[in-house]
Design a protein around this motif. Structure first.
Motif, PDB file in Angstrom:
ATOM      1  N   GLU A   1       0.829  -1.204   0.000  1.00  0.00           N
ATOM      2  CA  GLU A   1       0.000   0.000   0.000  1.00  0.00           C
ATOM      3  C   GLU A   1       0.866   1.258   0.000  1.00  0.00           C
ATOM      4  O   GLU A   1       0.621   2.211  -0.727  1.00  0.00           O
ATOM      5  CB  GLU A   1      -0.904  -0.011   1.236  1.00  0.00           C
ATOM      6  CG  GLU A   1      -1.946   1.083   1.272  1.00  0.00           C
ATOM      7  CD  GLU A   1      -3.285   0.620   0.760  1.00  0.00           C
ATOM      8  OE1 GLU A   1      -4.261   1.323   0.983  1.00  0.00           O
ATOM      9  OE2 GLU A   1      -3.351  -0.443   0.111  1.00  0.00           O
TER      10      GLU A   1
ATOM     11  N   THR B   1      -5.454   2.207  -3.478  1.00  0.00           N
ATOM     12  CA  THR B   1      -5.229   1.138  -2.508  1.00  0.00           C
ATOM     13  C   THR B   1      -4.809  -0.141  -3.224  1.00  0.00           C
ATOM     14  O   THR B   1      -5.144  -0.344  -4.393  1.00  0.00           O
ATOM     15  CB  THR B   1      -6.499   0.865  -1.668  1.00  0.00           C
ATOM     16  OG1 THR B   1      -6.199  -0.097  -0.650  1.00  0.00           O
ATOM     17  CG2 THR B   1      -7.629   0.333  -2.530  1.00  0.00           C
TER      18      THR B   1
ATOM     19  N   VAL C   1      -2.940   7.208   2.617  1.00  0.00           N
ATOM     20  CA  VAL C   1      -3.359   5.809   2.611  1.00  0.00           C
ATOM     21  C   VAL C   1      -4.657   5.662   3.409  1.00  0.00           C
ATOM     22  O   VAL C   1      -4.792   6.183   4.521  1.00  0.00           O
ATOM     23  CB  VAL C   1      -2.266   4.913   3.211  1.00  0.00           C
ATOM     24  CG1 VAL C   1      -2.786   3.495   3.403  1.00  0.00           C
ATOM     25  CG2 VAL C   1      -1.026   4.909   2.308  1.00  0.00           C
TER      26      VAL C   1
END
Length: 345
Positions: free
Chosen positions: A255, A297, A277
């Protein structure tokens, strides 16, 4: 500079008036129409009452060429391809917001738009004005093909990944949604209140005219790209586009590495904002602005990437992008006239 807006009574034209009215380098702008000649612009758009007294003028190429430096074509597709060559050959800078100059291949345009294409020599001179991707060639351009709204959101969402990561090209799926203003101001059954309100509808399934535009742009970063899977939906709201994009990298990622990739790619681009994030944008968060917000993502369980890209279709998807291109061409601050924050709620 002096500017002309041809097709000023459409939503894109009205947004151009709003931006140019407060632009530091536009000394004067004039507005042209084929449908409301002689009316004050503020009669068509009362929100401009006592802000501008411009009268809507008849489209006269010779007169326009004598009076202005740059022309914004805010007309529906099929009109610019007749007018732009005549204006351009007179030495004016032209920024075309329609789809008429976006394809180098005349056959592609005629197949998808069902209209006669612009002359081949004009198409070869047109620069695709997605500023963040083509800034260097926009600087020296005199003829700009302003990108479509769906392509802007989609290309900005996918470009960094395709440029830096090996992706299963057959896995790319773009699920896009737009507000009703994307269909323009002309009344139609499909965008009438009773048809749109409390309704959610897919349209132009597998045949949207923006499909080849997206493919053409993405093939510049990966020539092996084949046909993409792209479909559009009409949302019961006025403005905004959300493109939710799915694809599968050939190698595992994290990620953080994905987010860092996007942050690095757009670090010098004022109008692309990459979310932290776990944070994903909504259309209201760019409403009335020239920003493109991107949330990304990576699902370690499935190995798929999801990209959420949102813009205001009338700003970054049309008028704002056009003025951003003008600023780059002039060599001035890219955000001149465009720094206003989004409207909320």
């Amino acid at each position: 500079m002096k500017a002309a807006i041809i097709g000023a009574t459409g939503y894109g034209g009205a947004e151009l008036v709003r931006i140019l009215h407060q632009h530091d380098y536009i000394k004067q702008y004039s507005v042209y129409t084929s449908s409301q000649v002689g009316m004050k612009f503020s009669e068509s758009y009362p929100q401009f009452n006592q802000i501008t007294n411009e009268q809507l003028k008849e489209i006269d190429i010779d007169k326009i060429s004598e009076e202005v430096d740059v022309v914004f074509m805010a007309t529906p597709s099929g009109i610019s391809n007749e007018l732009t060559p005549k204006i351009f050959e007179r030495g004016l800078t032209v920024i075309d917001l329609s789809g008429d100059l976006r394809f180098k291949d005349q056959d592609v345009y005629e197949t998808w738009y069902k209209k006669k294409a612009s002359p081949k020599d004009v198409l070869q001179k047109a620069v695709y004005g997605l500023t963040e991707i083509n800034r260097e060639i926009v600087k020296d351009a005199k003829l700009i093909a302003n990108p479509g709204c769906y392509p802007t959101a989609t290309i900005l969402g996918l470009y960094p990944l395709l440029k830096n990561v090996k992706v299963d090209l057959d896995s790319i799926i773009i699920d896009a949604k737009s507000g009703a203003s994307g269909a323009g101001r002309k009344a139609s059954l499909a965008t009438s209140y009773c048809e749109v309100n409390e309704n959610f509808r897919i349209y132009k399934v597998n045949e949207h005219q923006h499909i080849p535009e997206i493919e053409q742009a993405l093939k510049t970063v990966n020539p092996e790209l084949g046909p993409i899977k792209f479909n559009t939906h009409l949302v019961p709201m006025t403005r905004g586009i959300m493109a939710t994009i799915y694809c599968k990298p050939l190698n595992k990622m994290t990620e953080k590495s994905l987010r860092d990739l996007y942050q690095d790619f757009y670090q010098n681009d004022t109008f692309v904002r990459v979310r932290e994030v776990g944070n994903y944008p909504s259309t209201k968060e760019v409403y009335g602005s020239n920003y493109c917000d991107i949330g990304i993502t990576y699902d370690e369980r499935t190995g798929w990437v999801t990209i959420v890209s949102v813009i205001d279709n009338l700003m970054k998807g049309a008028a704002g992008q056009a003025v951003q291109n003008l600023n780059v061409m002039l060599g001035i601050d890219e955000g001149t006239g465009l720094y206003g924050p989004p409207l909320f709620p």
